[in-house]
Write a protein that holds these residues in place. Structure first.
Motif, PDB file in Angstrom:
ATOM      1  N   PRO A  84      11.679  11.279  13.180  1.00  0.00           N
ATOM      2  CA  PRO A  84      13.466  11.051  13.368  1.00  0.00           C
ATOM      3  C   PRO A  84      14.224  12.067  14.658  1.00  0.00           C
ATOM      4  O   PRO A  84      15.127  11.245  15.077  1.00  0.00           O
ATOM      5  N   ILE A 126       4.918  13.822   3.895  1.00  0.00           N
ATOM      6  CA  ILE A 126       6.282  14.306   5.462  1.00  0.00           C
ATOM      7  C   ILE A 126       7.457  15.258   5.002  1.00  0.00           C
ATOM      8  O   ILE A 126       6.970  15.747   6.542  1.00  0.00           O
ATOM      9  N   CYS A 165      -3.687  10.551   8.623  1.00  0.00           N
ATOM     10  CA  CYS A 165      -2.815   8.669   8.952  1.00  0.00           C
ATOM     11  C   CYS A 165      -3.844   9.167  10.706  1.00  0.00           C
ATOM     12  O   CYS A 165      -3.716   7.897  10.415  1.00  0.00           O
ATOM     13  N   PRO A 189      19.326   3.257   7.155  1.00  0.00           N
ATOM     14  CA  PRO A 189      18.414   4.896   6.938  1.00  0.00           C
ATOM     15  C   PRO A 189      17.212   5.029   6.880  1.00  0.00           C
ATOM     16  O   PRO A 189      16.022   4.170   6.894  1.00  0.00           O
ATOM     17  N   TYR A 190      16.891   6.058   6.801  1.00  0.00           N
ATOM     18  CA  TYR A 190      15.603   6.798   7.170  1.00  0.00           C
ATOM     19  C   TYR A 190      14.528   6.749   6.064  1.00  0.00           C
ATOM     20  O   TYR A 190      15.094   6.610   4.974  1.00  0.00           O
ATOM     21  N   PHE A 191      13.307   5.969   5.813  1.00  0.00           N
ATOM     22  CA  PHE A 191      12.454   5.725   5.499  1.00  0.00           C
ATOM     23  C   PHE A 191      12.371   6.489   3.778  1.00  0.00           C
ATOM     24  O   PHE A 191      12.051   5.831   3.023  1.00  0.00           O
ATOM     25  N   TRP A 200       7.813  18.215  12.595  1.00  0.00           N
ATOM     26  CA  TRP A 200       6.744  18.972  13.074  1.00  0.00           C
ATOM     27  C   TRP A 200       6.907  20.613  12.725  1.00  0.00           C
ATOM     28  O   TRP A 200       6.089  21.133  12.289  1.00  0.00           O
ATOM     29  N   ASN A 212      -2.958   2.865   6.246  1.00  0.00           N
ATOM     30  CA  ASN A 212      -1.944   1.284   6.656  1.00  0.00           C
ATOM     31  C   ASN A 212      -1.037   1.336   5.374  1.00  0.00           C
ATOM     32  O   ASN A 212      -0.503   0.348   5.008  1.00  0.00           O
ATOM     33  N   ALA A 213      -0.810   2.503   4.930  1.00  0.00           N
ATOM     34  CA  ALA A 213       0.430   2.240   4.309  1.00  0.00           C
ATOM     35  C   ALA A 213       1.485   2.222   5.252  1.00  0.00           C
ATOM     36  O   ALA A 213       3.295   2.725   4.846  1.00  0.00           O
ATOM     37  N   PHE A 214       1.696   2.820   6.395  1.00  0.00           N
ATOM     38  CA  PHE A 214       2.509   2.891   6.581  1.00  0.00           C
ATOM     39  C   PHE A 214       2.843   2.310   7.499  1.00  0.00           C
ATOM     40  O   PHE A 214       1.875   1.470   8.769  1.00  0.00           O
ATOM     41  N   SER A 215       3.771   2.008   8.250  1.00  0.00           N
ATOM     42  CA  SER A 215       4.424   0.617   8.992  1.00  0.00           C
ATOM     43  C   SER A 215       4.995   1.138  10.136  1.00  0.00           C
ATOM     44  O   SER A 215       6.303   1.753   9.793  1.00  0.00           O
ATOM     45  N   THR A 271       6.448   2.668   3.734  1.00  0.00           N
ATOM     46  CA  THR A 271       7.644   2.262   4.130  1.00  0.00           C
ATOM     47  C   THR A 271       8.493   1.101   4.357  1.00  0.00           C
ATOM     48  O   THR A 271       8.461   0.244   2.919  1.00  0.00           O
ATOM     49  N   TRP A 272       9.288   1.026   4.774  1.00  0.00           N
ATOM     50  CA  TRP A 272      10.115  -0.275   4.803  1.00  0.00           C
ATOM     51  C   TRP A 272       9.354  -1.070   5.157  1.00  0.00           C
ATOM     52  O   TRP A 272       8.935  -1.644   5.680  1.00  0.00           O
ATOM     53  N   GLU A 327      11.342  -6.640  14.916  1.00  0.00           N
ATOM     54  CA  GLU A 327      12.193  -5.528  15.143  1.00  0.00           C
ATOM     55  C   GLU A 327      11.391  -5.407  16.227  1.00  0.00           C
ATOM     56  O   GLU A 327      10.564  -4.540  16.295  1.00  0.00           O
ATOM     57  N   LYS A 363      17.422   5.676  19.255  1.00  0.00           N
ATOM     58  CA  LYS A 363      17.764   4.346  18.220  1.00  0.00           C
ATOM     59  C   LYS A 363      16.696   3.252  18.761  1.00  0.00           C
ATOM     60  O   LYS A 363      15.679   2.704  17.945  1.00  0.00           O
ATOM     61  N   PRO A 386       0.774  -1.158  -0.403  1.00  0.00           N
ATOM     62  CA  PRO A 386       0.351  -0.343  -0.378  1.00  0.00           C
ATOM     63  C   PRO A 386       0.901   1.563   0.224  1.00  0.00           C
ATOM     64  O   PRO A 386       1.501   1.809   0.446  1.00  0.00           O
ATOM     65  N   LEU A 387       0.446   2.483  -0.600  1.00  0.00           N
ATOM     66  CA  LEU A 387       0.750   3.970  -1.151  1.00  0.00           C
ATOM     67  C   LEU A 387       0.574   4.472  -0.378  1.00  0.00           C
ATOM     68  O   LEU A 387      -0.577   4.746  -0.606  1.00  0.00           O
ATOM     69  N   TRP A 415      13.849   5.798  12.144  1.00  0.00           N
ATOM     70  CA  TRP A 415      13.951   5.577  10.477  1.00  0.00           C
ATOM     71  C   TRP A 415      12.794   4.570  10.085  1.00  0.00           C
ATOM     72  O   TRP A 415      13.052   5.370   8.688  1.00  0.00           O
ATOM     73  N   ILE A 416      11.717   3.929  10.907  1.00  0.00           N
ATOM     74  CA  ILE A 416      10.851   3.877  10.349  1.00  0.00           C
ATOM     75  C   ILE A 416       9.464   4.069  10.312  1.00  0.00           C
ATOM     76  O   ILE A 416       8.347   4.507   9.840  1.00  0.00           O
ATOM     77  N   SER A 417       9.468   5.268  11.778  1.00  0.00           N
ATOM     78  CA  SER A 417       7.815   6.179  11.917  1.00  0.00           C
ATOM     79  C   SER A 417       7.811   7.075  10.621  1.00  0.00           C
ATOM     80  O   SER A 417       9.296   7.801  10.280  1.00  0.00           O
ATOM     81  N   ALA A 418       6.811   7.449   9.778  1.00  0.00           N
ATOM     82  CA  ALA A 418       5.965   8.520   8.975  1.00  0.00           C
ATOM     83  C   ALA A 418       6.127   9.324   9.691  1.00  0.00           C
ATOM     84  O   ALA A 418       5.695  10.663   9.600  1.00  0.00           O
ATOM     85  N   MET A 419       5.775   9.532  11.165  1.00  0.00           N
ATOM     86  CA  MET A 419       5.173  10.679  12.073  1.00  0.00           C
ATOM     87  C   MET A 419       6.741  11.847  11.576  1.00  0.00           C
ATOM     88  O   MET A 419       7.854  12.264  11.697  1.00  0.00           O
ATOM     89  N   PRO A 420       5.672  12.654  10.600  1.00  0.00           N
ATOM     90  CA  PRO A 420       6.799  13.538  10.718  1.00  0.00           C
ATOM     91  C   PRO A 420       7.222  14.813  10.998  1.00  0.00           C
ATOM     92  O   PRO A 420       6.594  15.026  12.317  1.00  0.00           O
TER      93      PRO A 420
END
Lengths: 484, 255
Positions: free
Chosen positions: B203, A293, B158, A347-349, B219, B171-174, A442-443, B104, B207, A287-288, B212-217
């Protein structure tokens, strides 16, 4: 006098010749009476941000979603059980508020609001009707949706015939991917661009994807859109059920997974994306979402999914990427991978970060294959041994990206049994997508699946034989004891 | 009497446990946990059976009759063949390679850093306080409403229309976007923590929280400090929750 009689007869005759087979029934009464205050309160709280304080479809979020939230002042509604051009029943409004409109930002409110609250919203939505239609000419009859016939191959085949005959493909495309000749440039009553639905995406049927829903949709039509009612063109209910069955047979839900498995092939990996090895390869739908962001943010992306497959042999790995696009435009796709083995720190996604660069494999309809490295922002790099090829057919792009398994400088090596992070970007040319204006994921991970080594059988067989041996030992011992 | 059936009852109870654990629990428990429960259940049944000598003898009887050759030939063969097969199959399930994504582990609410950069200036996390609270109710309502507009122009894609973490892009973000209606998110957090999370986004996480996987911008790149406080007012109001405060801690401790 005479002439009018003849005319009347003619009218009667023609209308009976086209007598349409639509069973009607009286509209069911509305079970809950309006509480204006509660209705307004709920509307302001849950709906106004999209549909606007005055129901004009101009709330603060309206600019940021596609399709636009509905303007209620014209009282035009899509998902109904009433004949083309008519108002919806209260139960219709209740149903669609409860279930939402899949494929749009309009959510299913049954998750959050009680039955009574939803009825109050039905009453409130009707108050925005600026022409007073709901008061003056409320609907009295609604279409009866019978129980659906069984989905048999014969029924689907009959539907396929009708689909051709009635030119649904003119808009919806020969394979139902929304890529018909007239698909581009259509507008709805509100002046917004509109596209025919892609029938293969079962999650985007606004009126629901059950066969009954599909039957209802083209029996009643979607008011305000180029999607007409087909009761006149397809008068027999049986035929409409056949067509609904055919449309339903095209739809499939997404098949999501965290891991894209690449199977091993002996010999060459086929370079033809329509080759049978590719058709047989396991696929995953990723899904996209819009890239919302970083600036420039992209709120209204065209694509919501990309389908990927992967194969490898002893030298190469290849990815086959597919996405449907009703209007060809000039799309481009990117596969994002880390440049080195990452261990626990990826790396950042979104385009990597300082110290953790990503490798971007790109194919665009305009320029073919290209390649970039990014640590936040992308810079071009040599293609190396990356090959990108692709094309468009029947409303679908297919792109093949392949590279040697072993990586050189600043590129990962793929190894059987090793997980490599992977992410996808997609840009729709026709929708003005480029650069950061794109859909993205995402990854996830790609795994070249190891061929089973014989040693995996060692333990199960060993333990099995051990159990057998033990059994016979026990058997002999106990029988000897018995005999004594 | 019942005693004759001891073995079969034990078998049925054991299978019952398995079916209950495998299909009766939602979301499904991982295979390894199921294994542990099954071993415990089986041990429990065996202990119960062995506790009484007579019962134990009755339990063993069907097995004995097979091994001593008293059972019908067909039964003997079936049982003797089934046992090694089951043993082999069980081993296969344990040792066969599976290709699930590497797990993870992720800390959802990590310890925030004592200071972080806000618009270029180091800021102490613990000292952050929402400057918009403590105004009169009418003013607060106005500010919250402004926060609502910010929410629906920036966050709802989101975090969802009803703040349940299920927006049309979710649903596109994990990992999936946080559900603010859930008691495990903002209602158990202090506003200072929430401000840090909103300002620095994915970001900004340490660690262990896999930033690196959170899509939370991030702000603070897109909103002013005041806008962030306003949207925080709204996510509490809209989700019907209140921030955690130290006063509350103290009063909880008192009870």
């Amino acid at each position: 006098m005479r002439a009018t009689n003849v005319l009347l007869l003619l009218v009667l005759l023609t209308s009976s010749a086209f007598a349409v087979d639509v069973k009607m029934e009286p509209v069911k009464p509305t079970p809950v009476t309006a509480n204006t205050q509660l209705g307004k309160k709920l509307y302001d709280r849950y709906c106004s941000q999209c549909h606007g304080n005055e129901g004009k479809g101009d709330g603060p979020a309206a600019e940021f979603v596609y399709p636009r939230p509905r303007d209620f002042t014209m009282a035009i509604f899509k998902v109904r059980t009433t004949l083309s051009g008519q108002l919806p029943t209260d139960h219709d409004l209740f149903h669609l508020i409860s279930e939402g409109l899949p494929g749009t930002s309009m959510p299913a409110w049954k998750k959050f609001l009680t039955v009574n609250e939803r009825w109050q919203l039905v009453h409130h939505v009707k108050t925005f009707d600026s022409l007073g239609l709901f008061k003056e000419e409320p609907v009295k009859e609604q279409v009866v949706i019978d129980t659906a016939p069984k989905m048999t191959d014969a029924l689907i085949a009959k539907g396929a015939g009708l689909y051709q005959q009635k030119k649904c493909g003119q808009c919806h495309g020969s394979q139902g991917r929304g890529d018909g000749a007239s698909a581009a440039g259509m507008k709805d009553e509100w002046g917004e661009l509109i596209r025919p639905v892609n029938f293969t995406k079962s999650w985007r049927f606004r009126g629901g994807d059950r066969i009954e829903d599909i039957y209802r949709t083209f029996t009643t039509g979607f008011n305000g859109t180029p999607m007409p009612s087909f009761v006149d063109a397809i008068p027999a209910a049986d035929d409409r059920w056949a067509l609904a069955a055919f449309v339903k047979s095209l739809a499939r839900p997404q098949k999501n997974a965290q891991v894209l498995k690449a199977s091993f092939v002996k010999g060459e990996i086929p370079v033809d994306p329509y080759a049978k090895e590719w058709e047989g390869a396991e696929f995953v739908d990723f899904p996209l979402a819009g890239q919302i962001i970083q600036e420039p943010r992209w709120f209204k992306p065209m694509h919501d999914v990309i389908t990927a497959r992967a194969l490898y042999n002893d030298r190469e790995i290849a990815f086959l990427l597919e996405w449907d696009d009703g209007i060809q435009g000039a799309d481009s796709v990117t596969v994002q991978l880390p440049t080195t083995d990452t261990g626990n720190v990826k790396p950042y996604f979104l385009l990597g970060n300082k110290g953790h660069p990503v490798d971007l494999w790109q194919w665009s309809a305009k320029e073919g294959g290209s390649r970039m490295t990014a640590t936040g922002a992308a810079t071009p790099r040599e293609l190396g041994n990356l090959i990108g090829e692709g094309g468009y057919k029947d409303g679908q792009y297919r792109v093949l990206l392949r590279r040697s398994l072993k990586g050189g400088e600043n590129e990962v090596s793929f190894e059987p049994g090793k997980f490599t992070p992977i992410a996808f970007h997609l840009r729709d040319g026709d929708n003005g997508e480029e650069g950061m204006k794109m859909s993205l994921s995402t990854w996830y991970a790609v795994l070249p699946e190891p061929t089973m080594p014989l040693t995996v059988w060692l333990w199960p067989f060993g333990i099995g034989f051990l159990a057998l041996g033990g059994e016979f030992w026990l058997l002999r011992r106990m029988r000897r004891k018995c005999r004594k | 009497m019942m005693r004759r059936w001891t073995f079969y009852i034990a078998l049925v109870v054991c299978l019952g446990f398995f079916v209950g654990l495998k299909f009766g629990i939602h979301p499904p428990i991982p295979a390894s946990v199921l294994m542990i429960y099954m071993v415990l259940a089986t041990l429990g049944i065996l202990l119960f059976v062995a506790a009484n000598e007579e019962r134990f003898a009755a339990f063993l009887e069907p097995l004995k009759s097979v091994f001593e050759g008293r059972a019908p030939k067909v039964v003997q063969v079936l049982v003797l063949v089934a046992i090694p097969l089951l043993a082999g199959w069980g081993t296969w399930l344990r040792t066969s390679p599976t290709w699930d994504a590497p797990f993870e582990p992720r800390v959802v609410h990590p310890e925030p850093p004592s200071t972080f950069n806000l618009h270029g200036f180091p800021t102490e996390t613990a000292k952050l306080k929402n400057p918009l609270r403590g105004v009169d109710p009418a003013q607060l309502e106005k500010l919250t409403n402004e926060g609502k507009t910010i929410y629906y122009q920036n966050c709802f894609f989101c975090h969802g229309d009803a703040l349940a973490g299920d927006g049309h892009f979710a649903n596109a973000f994990s990992p999936i976007p946080a559900n603010f209606r859930d008691v495990g998110t903002i209602s158990m957090l202090q506003e200072s923590f929430v401000f840090w999370r909103v300002a620095t986004g994915g970001p900004g996480l340490p660690k262990g929280a896999t930033p690196w996987i959170s899509a939370m911008p991030v702000w603070q790149n897109l909103l002013t400090e005041e806008e962030i406080w306003k949207v925080i007012l709204y996510i509490y109001e809209g989700s019907g929750s209140t921030p955690r405060t130290w006063d509350e801690e103290v009063s909880h401790a008192g009870h």
